[in-house]
Design a protein around this motif. Structure first.
Motif, PDB file in Angstrom:
ATOM      1  N   UNK A  42      38.132  40.040  23.095  1.00 29.38           N
ATOM      2  CA  UNK A  42      38.472  39.076  24.142  1.00 29.38           C
ATOM      3  C   UNK A  42      38.283  39.639  25.542  1.00 29.38           C
ATOM      4  N   UNK A  43      37.832  38.748  26.421  1.00 32.70           N
ATOM      5  CA  UNK A  43      37.783  38.969  27.858  1.00 32.70           C
ATOM      6  C   UNK A  43      38.785  37.978  28.442  1.00 32.70           C
ATOM      7  N   UNK A  44      39.822  38.490  29.097  1.00 33.36           N
ATOM      8  CA  UNK A  44      40.921  37.625  29.521  1.00 33.36           C
ATOM      9  C   UNK A  44      41.249  37.820  30.993  1.00 33.36           C
ATOM     10  N   UNK A  45      41.865  36.790  31.564  1.00 29.53           N
ATOM     11  CA  UNK A  45      42.491  36.873  32.880  1.00 29.53           C
ATOM     12  C   UNK A  45      43.923  36.405  32.695  1.00 29.53           C
ATOM     13  N   UNK A  46      44.885  37.263  33.034  1.00 29.12           N
ATOM     14  CA  UNK A  46      46.270  36.899  32.801  1.00 29.12           C
ATOM     15  C   UNK A  46      46.496  36.628  31.328  1.00 29.12           C
ATOM     16  N   UNK A  47      46.950  35.415  31.024  1.00 26.44           N
ATOM     17  CA  UNK A  47      47.210  35.047  29.637  1.00 26.44           C
ATOM     18  C   UNK A  47      46.228  34.048  29.087  1.00 26.44           C
ATOM     19  N   UNK A  48      44.970  34.099  29.563  1.00 24.96           N
ATOM     20  CA  UNK A  48      44.014  33.080  29.136  1.00 24.96           C
ATOM     21  C   UNK A  48      42.646  33.694  28.831  1.00 24.96           C
ATOM     22  N   UNK A  49      41.984  33.160  27.819  1.00 31.09           N
ATOM     23  CA  UNK A  49      40.646  33.622  27.457  1.00 31.09           C
ATOM     24  C   UNK A  49      39.627  33.195  28.511  1.00 31.09           C
ATOM     25  N   UNK A  50      38.761  34.135  28.893  1.00 34.94           N
ATOM     26  CA  UNK A  50      37.500  33.774  29.542  1.00 34.94           C
ATOM     27  C   UNK A  50      36.432  33.638  28.464  1.00 34.94           C
ATOM     28  N   UNK A  51      36.348  34.634  27.611  1.00 35.43           N
ATOM     29  CA  UNK A  51      35.425  34.620  26.472  1.00 35.43           C
ATOM     30  C   UNK A  51      36.091  35.396  25.345  1.00 35.43           C
ATOM     31  N   UNK A  52      36.001  34.874  24.137  1.00 35.85           N
ATOM     32  CA  UNK A  52      36.685  35.543  23.025  1.00 35.85           C
ATOM     33  C   UNK A  52      36.093  35.130  21.695  1.00 35.85           C
TER      34      UNK A  52
END
Length: 295
Positions: A55-65
């Motif tokens: 996973x690539x995340x920002x905060x608690x959300x997926x950017x790409x996964x």
């Protein structure tokens, strides 16, 4: 984790899945390469490979996964709007953004099969780039650095600053090209068109054009499909953007042979290195190479 070994970690994560072909494995790596290149919040994004997923995340959300199982199983990519239909994928709303005037959505596929096609969809990555910037407006994207470090993720800006070049073809000080297109970056490197690389390997196979070495045969299934790709015409001799023909302009070569090709400027030809290798009984291979009469 470095710019070199994150790809290895992705391949290892995919290895137990027996239905994953080398070509699909390469496409998954390319999928995350595209995500890295198009993320507009490098200092806020974190990347990690874990038993449950990548996973690539920002905060608690997926950017790409890509998640292995459970309610989040499959491929996820954040986009800024529902896009034209793409075979094999659906769109799901990002609930935490739905009260906004510009709500975001996820592209989602339970299967990995659409991934090779996604890599070449330009409008998809443009939408992803916009979404990676817009998501910062929402509380869900607030910093969780302590959590990310505890999960052994690495900040994307640090990952991208690594000076290791996985495919070191032709290098030139303080300049970088995307198939010849000049731009300024913080490290010296040559970016490569992943689609061109994939088509070259698809045509010639993942076997060294010089010494016939195969990573898959030598190291096992997890390394199947890994190979460097060499430009027959050095990009440093071009100076402007040009269209690469994956069959005419590129050849698969192992890292050892690739390094030897570039021991000389101008680079040795594949035929020259192959001839030197044929004389491998020589006590000094480099001397043998330098003694070759160049045209």
């Amino acid at each position: 984790m470095s710019i070199l070994d994150w790809r290895t970690e992705v391949r290892r994560w995919l290895h137990p899945r027996r239905n994953i072909t080398p070509e699909l494995t390469n496409s998954v790596v390319a999928f995350f390469e595209c995500a890295f290149e198009n993320t507009r919040c490098l200092d806020r994004a974190w990347f990690g490979v874990h038993p449950s997923g990548i996973s690539l995340v920002v905060g608690g959300i997926y950017l790409a996964a890509i998640q292995r199982s459970g309610v989040d199983q499959g491929v996820w990519l954040l986009v800024d709007q529902e896009l034209p239909k793409i075979d094999g994928v659906e769109y799901q709303p990002v609930k935490s953004t739905q009260r906004s005037e510009q709500p975001l959505v996820w592209l989602h596929s339970v299967s990995l099969n659409p991934v090779p096609h996604l890599i070449g969809v330009t409008f998809l990555w443009e939408s992803f780039a916009q979404a990676s910037e817009k998501i910062l407006r929402f509380p869900i994207a607030s910093d969780r650095d302590t959590v990310q470090k505890r999960r052994k993720k690495i900040r994307l800006s640090e990952l991208m600053r690594e000076s290791v070049i996985l495919y070191p073809d032709e290098e030139e000080e303080s300049r970088v090209f995307r198939e010849g297109l000049r731009k300024t970056v913080t490290v010296n490197a040559y970016e490569r068109d992943q689609k061109a690389r994939d088509l070259c390997i698809q045509h010639y196979g993942a076997r060294c054009f010089v010494c016939d070495f195969s990573f898959g045969e030598a190291y096992g299934e997890f390394a199947e499909g890994f190979i460097h790709v060499h430009h027959l015409r050095p990009l440093s001799e071009i100076g402007e953007e040009y269209t690469v023909d994956p069959v005419k302009d590129l050849r698969p070569v192992c890292p050892n042979c690739h390094a030897v090709i570039h021991l000389h400027r101008p680079a040795f030809s594949i035929e020259e290195v192959r001839a030197a290798l044929a004389e491998r009984c020589s006590p000094n291979a480099y001397t043998s190479l330098r003694s070759i009469k160049r045209k």
